[in-house]
Write a protein that holds these residues in place. Structure first.
Motif, mmCIF file in Angstrom:
data_model
loop_
_atom_site.group_PDB
_atom_site.id
_atom_site.type_symbol
_atom_site.label_atom_id
_atom_site.label_comp_id
_atom_site.label_asym_id
_atom_site.label_seq_id
_atom_site.Cartn_x
_atom_site.Cartn_y
_atom_site.Cartn_z
ATOM 1 N N ARG A 1 -13.032 39.330 50.349
ATOM 2 C CA ARG A 1 -12.177 38.588 49.414
ATOM 3 C C ARG A 1 -11.005 39.455 48.978
ATOM 4 N N PRO A 2 -9.762 39.013 49.215
ATOM 5 C CA PRO A 2 -8.594 39.783 48.762
ATOM 6 C C PRO A 2 -8.506 39.766 47.239
ATOM 7 N N ILE A 3 -8.331 40.958 46.646
ATOM 8 C CA ILE A 3 -8.248 41.058 45.189
ATOM 9 C C ILE A 3 -7.117 42.005 44.793
ATOM 10 N N GLY A 4 -6.628 41.825 43.561
ATOM 11 C CA GLY A 4 -5.604 42.702 43.011
ATOM 12 C C GLY A 4 -6.018 43.178 41.630
ATOM 13 N N ARG A 5 -5.562 44.367 41.255
ATOM 14 C CA ARG A 5 -5.948 44.925 39.959
ATOM 15 C C ARG A 5 -4.850 44.681 38.933
ATOM 16 N N SER B 1 -2.680 47.589 42.315
ATOM 17 C CA SER B 1 -3.515 47.991 43.449
ATOM 18 C C SER B 1 -4.115 46.737 44.073
ATOM 19 N N TYR B 2 -4.244 46.747 45.400
ATOM 20 C CA TYR B 2 -4.791 45.596 46.124
ATOM 21 C C TYR B 2 -5.835 46.082 47.121
ATOM 22 N N ALA B 3 -6.878 45.270 47.291
ATOM 23 C CA ALA B 3 -7.958 45.679 48.187
ATOM 24 C C ALA B 3 -8.698 44.462 48.715
ATOM 25 N N LEU B 4 -9.462 44.709 49.766
ATOM 26 C CA LEU B 4 -10.354 43.692 50.304
ATOM 27 C C LEU B 4 -11.753 43.996 49.769
ATOM 28 N N GLU B 5 -12.303 43.050 48.987
ATOM 29 C CA GLU B 5 -13.647 43.212 48.445
ATOM 30 C C GLU B 5 -14.653 42.781 49.510
ATOM 31 N N VAL B 6 -15.484 43.722 49.934
ATOM 32 C CA VAL B 6 -16.376 43.488 51.074
ATOM 33 C C VAL B 6 -17.828 43.663 50.656
#
Length: 299
Positions: A62-66, A130-135
């Protein structure tokens, strides 16, 4: 006492055995049998991928941003292009992530590359997020299970080819069987792995991850011209012909990649190592070792 291949099969079936330890067993067997392409695959799994990983190493999440105020939140809009990413990390790192996640919140964050993070900032009209893929950890468990299955399939194929070994080695006949059956007992061909390790164009005078294809092309006709001399000196003729043909086909195929070429060159080097006393083989080995950057001295 179990043979080498039986021991490898048992280790692949033992879910308590770390995949990283299992791969070291594969490296030992592949080195004994002179299967360079298998060794190359193992090296990348153990040390991390420098080229595009195979398809089974692509994870979804799931793509997420902080948000500086609200913390991590889902990214809105069409996020499908951001919902998957390749896992380049060594298997030992994946194993550690799975163990650590079991003690934490149950999910892992894979940060996006800087250019994608900058693009998302612009799209959202913000700065410095910050952006990340939540896995889910299950995605990394899936990768480890896939590697374990690939190893088991390979060990079973060795058995079908009549290659079992003793407790710690293989006889000459089994080594020759392995070379002759390399295309059917190569991990790189299980599940169409080769061809998915990278998509760089390898035709023409270009360098692919340190491999100069023009230099490779120039050495092949020289080896063909001295084939009889090399065989007389101890090189296995059918294996030599197979590797030269495979290299020519790989160089002509734009979809061939760094890993595949390195494996073929390693196979060719192992074949020429048997031509003791041949000046042609010694010269070719020096060139191949320089190409591969192995530091392995010529015999």
């Amino acid at each position: 006492m179990a043979t080498i291949v039986e021991g490898l099969q048992q280790a692949a079936l033992d879910r308590n055995a770390p995949v990283s330890d299992l791969l070291r067993r594969v490296k030992f067997v592949a080195a004994k049998l002179g299967l360079g392409r298998v060794e190359d695959w193992v090296e990348q799994e153990l040390n991390g991928y420098q080229t595009t990983p195979p398809d089974y190493r692509r994870v979804r999440g799931r793509p997420i941003g902080r948000n500086p105020v609200r913390g991590w939140i889902p990214i809105a809009g069409n996020t499908e292009p951001l919902s998957s990413a390749p896992a380049f990390e060594p298997v030992s790192a994946l194993e550690a992530l799975v163990v650590a996640s079991a003690k934490g919140n149950g999910s892992l964050h894979m940060p996006y590359p800087r250019d994608i993070q900058a693009l998302l900032d612009r799209e959202n009209r913000v700065r410095g997020w910050s952006y990340a893929l939540e896995v889910s950890p299950s995605e990394f468990t899936r990768i480890l299970d896939r590697v374990r299955t690939l190893v088991l399939d390979w060990a079973l194929n060795l058995e079908r080819a009549g290659i079992m070994g003793t407790e710690d080695n293989f006889d000459r006949d089994e080594k020759e069987k392995a070379q002759a059956a390399a295309t059917t007992i190569n991990i790189g061909h299980i599940g169409s792995l080769v061809g998915n390790l990278g998509h760089g164009n390898v035709s023409g005078d270009i360098t692919v991850s340190g491999l100069n294809t023009q230099q490779i092309s120039s050495i092949l006709p020289q080896l063909r011209a001295h084939r009889e001399e090399l065989v007389a000196a101890g090189a296995h003729g059918p294996t030599l012909d197979d590797r030269l043909n495979a290299l020519e086909q790989a160089l002509a195929n734009p979809q061939s990649d760094h890993s595949f070429l390195r494996g073929l060159l390693t196979d060719l080097r192992n074949c020429l190592s048997g031509a003791a006393g041949s000046l042609v083989a010694s010269g070719a080995l020096n060139i191949l070792n320089a190409m591969l950057g192995t530091g392995v001295p010529a015999p």
